[in-house]
Design a protein around this motif. Sequence first.
Motif, PDB file in Angstrom:
ATOM      1  N   LEU A 172     100.227 -61.946 -44.414  1.00 32.28           N
ATOM      2  CA  LEU A 172      99.321 -63.095 -44.463  1.00 32.28           C
ATOM      3  C   LEU A 172      99.783 -64.166 -45.441  1.00 32.28           C
ATOM      4  N   ARG A 173     100.622 -63.782 -46.377  1.00 32.72           N
ATOM      5  CA  ARG A 173     101.160 -64.793 -47.290  1.00 32.72           C
ATOM      6  C   ARG A 173     102.213 -65.664 -46.618  1.00 32.72           C
ATOM      7  N   TYR A 174     102.829 -65.164 -45.575  1.00 35.31           N
ATOM      8  CA  TYR A 174     103.897 -65.927 -44.920  1.00 35.31           C
ATOM      9  C   TYR A 174     103.505 -66.477 -43.552  1.00 35.31           C
ATOM     10  N   ALA A 175     102.496 -65.879 -42.917  1.00 34.23           N
ATOM     11  CA  ALA A 175     102.130 -66.309 -41.560  1.00 34.23           C
ATOM     12  C   ALA A 175     101.212 -67.520 -41.591  1.00 34.23           C
ATOM     13  N   ASP A 176     101.124 -68.200 -40.449  1.00 36.53           N
ATOM     14  CA  ASP A 176     100.168 -69.296 -40.298  1.00 36.53           C
ATOM     15  C   ASP A 176      98.843 -68.771 -39.768  1.00 36.53           C
ATOM     16  N   TYR A 177      98.943 -67.774 -38.916  1.00 36.70           N
ATOM     17  CA  TYR A 177      97.761 -67.301 -38.204  1.00 36.70           C
ATOM     18  C   TYR A 177      97.882 -65.793 -38.034  1.00 36.70           C
ATOM     19  N   GLY A 178      96.762 -65.095 -37.975  1.00 37.29           N
ATOM     20  CA  GLY A 178      96.822 -63.650 -37.815  1.00 37.29           C
ATOM     21  C   GLY A 178      95.836 -63.116 -36.798  1.00 37.29           C
ATOM     22  N   TYR A 179      96.227 -62.038 -36.158  1.00 38.94           N
ATOM     23  CA  TYR A 179      95.342 -61.285 -35.262  1.00 38.94           C
ATOM     24  C   TYR A 179      95.271 -59.862 -35.788  1.00 38.94           C
ATOM     25  N   ILE A 180      94.094 -59.284 -35.802  1.00 45.41           N
ATOM     26  CA  ILE A 180      93.964 -57.898 -36.241  1.00 45.41           C
ATOM     27  C   ILE A 180      93.625 -57.015 -35.039  1.00 45.41           C
ATOM     28  N   LEU A 181      94.490 -56.034 -34.841  1.00 42.51           N
ATOM     29  CA  LEU A 181      94.330 -55.095 -33.726  1.00 42.51           C
ATOM     30  C   LEU A 181      93.746 -53.811 -34.261  1.00 42.51           C
ATOM     31  N   GLU A 182      92.804 -53.268 -33.507  1.00 41.07           N
ATOM     32  CA  GLU A 182      92.248 -51.975 -33.862  1.00 41.07           C
ATOM     33  C   GLU A 182      92.030 -51.230 -32.567  1.00 41.07           C
ATOM     34  N   ASN A 183      92.655 -50.068 -32.454  1.00 42.48           N
ATOM     35  CA  ASN A 183      92.415 -49.248 -31.277  1.00 42.48           C
ATOM     36  C   ASN A 183      92.579 -50.018 -29.954  1.00 42.48           C
ATOM     37  N   GLY A 184      93.631 -50.835 -29.899  1.00 36.58           N
ATOM     38  CA  GLY A 184      93.941 -51.519 -28.646  1.00 36.58           C
ATOM     39  C   GLY A 184      93.146 -52.775 -28.349  1.00 36.58           C
ATOM     40  N   ARG A 185      92.375 -53.234 -29.328  1.00 34.69           N
ATOM     41  CA  ARG A 185      91.611 -54.470 -29.137  1.00 34.69           C
ATOM     42  C   ARG A 185      91.766 -55.385 -30.351  1.00 34.69           C
ATOM     43  N   ILE A 186      91.784 -56.701 -30.090  1.00 35.45           N
ATOM     44  CA  ILE A 186      91.772 -57.656 -31.203  1.00 35.45           C
ATOM     45  C   ILE A 186      90.348 -57.692 -31.752  1.00 35.45           C
ATOM     46  N   VAL A 187      90.210 -57.359 -33.039  1.00 35.49           N
ATOM     47  CA  VAL A 187      88.860 -57.343 -33.611  1.00 35.49           C
ATOM     48  C   VAL A 187      88.582 -58.580 -34.461  1.00 35.49           C
ATOM     49  N   MET A 188      89.626 -59.300 -34.824  1.00 32.90           N
ATOM     50  CA  MET A 188      89.431 -60.480 -35.645  1.00 32.90           C
ATOM     51  C   MET A 188      90.672 -61.344 -35.548  1.00 32.90           C
ATOM     52  N   ASP A 189      90.517 -62.648 -35.643  1.00 33.42           N
ATOM     53  CA  ASP A 189      91.686 -63.514 -35.748  1.00 33.42           C
ATOM     54  C   ASP A 189      91.312 -64.763 -36.513  1.00 33.42           C
ATOM     55  N   GLY A 190      92.313 -65.423 -37.060  1.00 38.64           N
ATOM     56  CA  GLY A 190      92.029 -66.637 -37.815  1.00 38.64           C
ATOM     57  C   GLY A 190      93.244 -67.122 -38.561  1.00 38.64           C
ATOM     58  N   ALA A 191      93.099 -68.278 -39.193  1.00 40.48           N
ATOM     59  CA  ALA A 191      94.166 -68.808 -40.029  1.00 40.48           C
ATOM     60  C   ALA A 191      94.484 -67.775 -41.113  1.00 40.48           C
ATOM     61  N   ALA A 192      95.758 -67.641 -41.448  1.00 41.84           N
ATOM     62  CA  ALA A 192      96.178 -66.601 -42.388  1.00 41.84           C
ATOM     63  C   ALA A 192      95.413 -66.699 -43.711  1.00 41.84           C
ATOM     64  N   LYS A 193      95.227 -67.921 -44.198  1.00 40.18           N
ATOM     65  CA  LYS A 193      94.516 -68.113 -45.471  1.00 40.18           C
ATOM     66  C   LYS A 193      93.097 -67.588 -45.394  1.00 40.18           C
ATOM     67  N   ALA A 194      92.423 -67.922 -44.306  1.00 40.44           N
ATOM     68  CA  ALA A 194      91.036 -67.489 -44.131  1.00 40.44           C
ATOM     69  C   ALA A 194      90.957 -65.967 -44.031  1.00 40.44           C
ATOM     70  N   LEU A 195      91.890 -65.364 -43.300  1.00 42.94           N
ATOM     71  CA  LEU A 195      91.876 -63.897 -43.176  1.00 42.94           C
ATOM     72  C   LEU A 195      92.107 -63.246 -44.526  1.00 42.94           C
ATOM     73  N   ALA A 196      93.023 -63.809 -45.300  1.00 42.18           N
ATOM     74  CA  ALA A 196      93.349 -63.217 -46.604  1.00 42.18           C
ATOM     75  C   ALA A 196      92.145 -63.255 -47.541  1.00 42.18           C
ATOM     76  N   GLU A 197      91.251 -64.231 -47.305  1.00 33.97           N
ATOM     77  CA  GLU A 197      90.078 -64.349 -48.177  1.00 33.97           C
ATOM     78  C   GLU A 197      88.840 -63.670 -47.592  1.00 33.97           C
ATOM     79  N   ASN A 198      88.958 -63.208 -46.374  1.00 37.92           N
ATOM     80  CA  ASN A 198      87.820 -62.577 -45.701  1.00 37.92           C
ATOM     81  C   ASN A 198      87.487 -61.217 -46.332  1.00 37.92           C
ATOM     82  N   GLU A 199      86.201 -61.006 -46.592  1.00 34.83           N
ATOM     83  CA  GLU A 199      85.799 -59.784 -47.314  1.00 34.83           C
ATOM     84  C   GLU A 199      86.115 -58.509 -46.521  1.00 34.83           C
ATOM     85  N   ASP A 200      85.885 -58.530 -45.217  1.00 35.58           N
ATOM     86  CA  ASP A 200      86.178 -57.345 -44.401  1.00 35.58           C
ATOM     87  C   ASP A 200      87.669 -57.051 -44.387  1.00 35.58           C
TER      88      ASP A 200
END
Length: 248
Positions: free
Chosen positions: A211-239
Motif C-alpha cells: 500500500l505504500r507503493y501502489a495507487d489503488y488496492g483490492y482486498i481478496l478474501e476467500n475468492g471475493r473482493i471484500v474491499m477496494d480503494g485508493a491505497a492511502k485510504a486503505l492504509a488508513e482504514n481501521e478494518d
Amino acid sequence: TATPVLLNVNGIEVIYNHVILVLKGVSMTVPEGSIVALLGGNGAGKTTTLRAVSNLLRGERGEVTKGSIELRGERIEALSPAELVQRGVVQVMEGRHCFGHLTIEENLLTGAYTRRDSKAAIAETLEKVYTYFPRLKTRRHSQAAYTSGGEQQMCAIGRALMANPKMVLLDEPSMGLAPQIVEEVFSIVKDLNAREKVTFLLAEQNTNMALRYADYGYILENGRIVMDGAAKALAENEDVKEFYLGMG
Ligand code: ATP
C-alpha cells in the motif's frame, strides 16, 4: 479526462479440477500507468487471479468458468500466454523461477524470446534493465543459482522487462526477502512505473509495503473482493489496519 483502462476483470469465476470453486466473481480495473495491489491472506485467490489474466490456469487444471477479461476493451481469455506477452502482458511468477543453471544475463535474454525486433533493440533494453537493476549488472556473469534471493527476484522482474511489457503481473515479490531488499525491489518497481510507464498488478500478502507503493488496492478474501480503494485510504482504514497490516 479519465485515465484509460488497461485491464478489466469482470466477475470471473475460476474452478480447479472441475469442482473446486476458488474465485467467486472477481472484478477489478487496472488503469493504464498505475500500480494496483491485490491483497489478501494465504489462499485468498491472488495467484489464481493473476494466472487467470495471463492464461496460465490450464497447467494447474483450472479454468475461468464465468466472467470476462479485457485488455483495452478487447477480450483476451482465448489468447495463449505467448500471445499475451506479445500484447504486452507479462507475468512474474511467485517463487521467482529464474533458471538456476543460466547466468543472470542469459536469464534476462530469455525474456526477449517473443520479440521480433533487432538484436540492437534487445541489447538496448538489456542496458536499460541494468540501469534500473545495477546489482544485476554486477552479477551478470554469475550463475543465477548462486545469487541471493533478492537478486533472483530482480532477475525475474528484469526478465519480464526484456519483453518490453505494457503491464507486469507480479506475484508476491516480497516473498522470502529481508525487509530492506523488499524496499529496494518496490522502489525500483515504482521507478519503472514512473519513468517507463509500466503498469503493475501486484499480488501481495505484505499489505503494509504494497500500500505504500501502489495507487489503488483490492482486498481478496476467500475468492471475493471484500474491499477496494485508493491505497492511502486503505492504509488508513481501521478494518484494514486491524486485519491486514500485521501480515506479510
Ligand atoms: P498464496 O499467497 O498462498 O499463493 P493466494 O491468495 O495466491 O495465496 P491461490 O494460490 O490463488 O491463493 O489459491 C487459492 C485457493 O485455490 C487455495 O485454497 C488453494 O488451495 C486453491 N488452489 C490453488 N491452486 C490449485 C490447484 N491447482 N488445484 C486445486 N486447488 C488449488
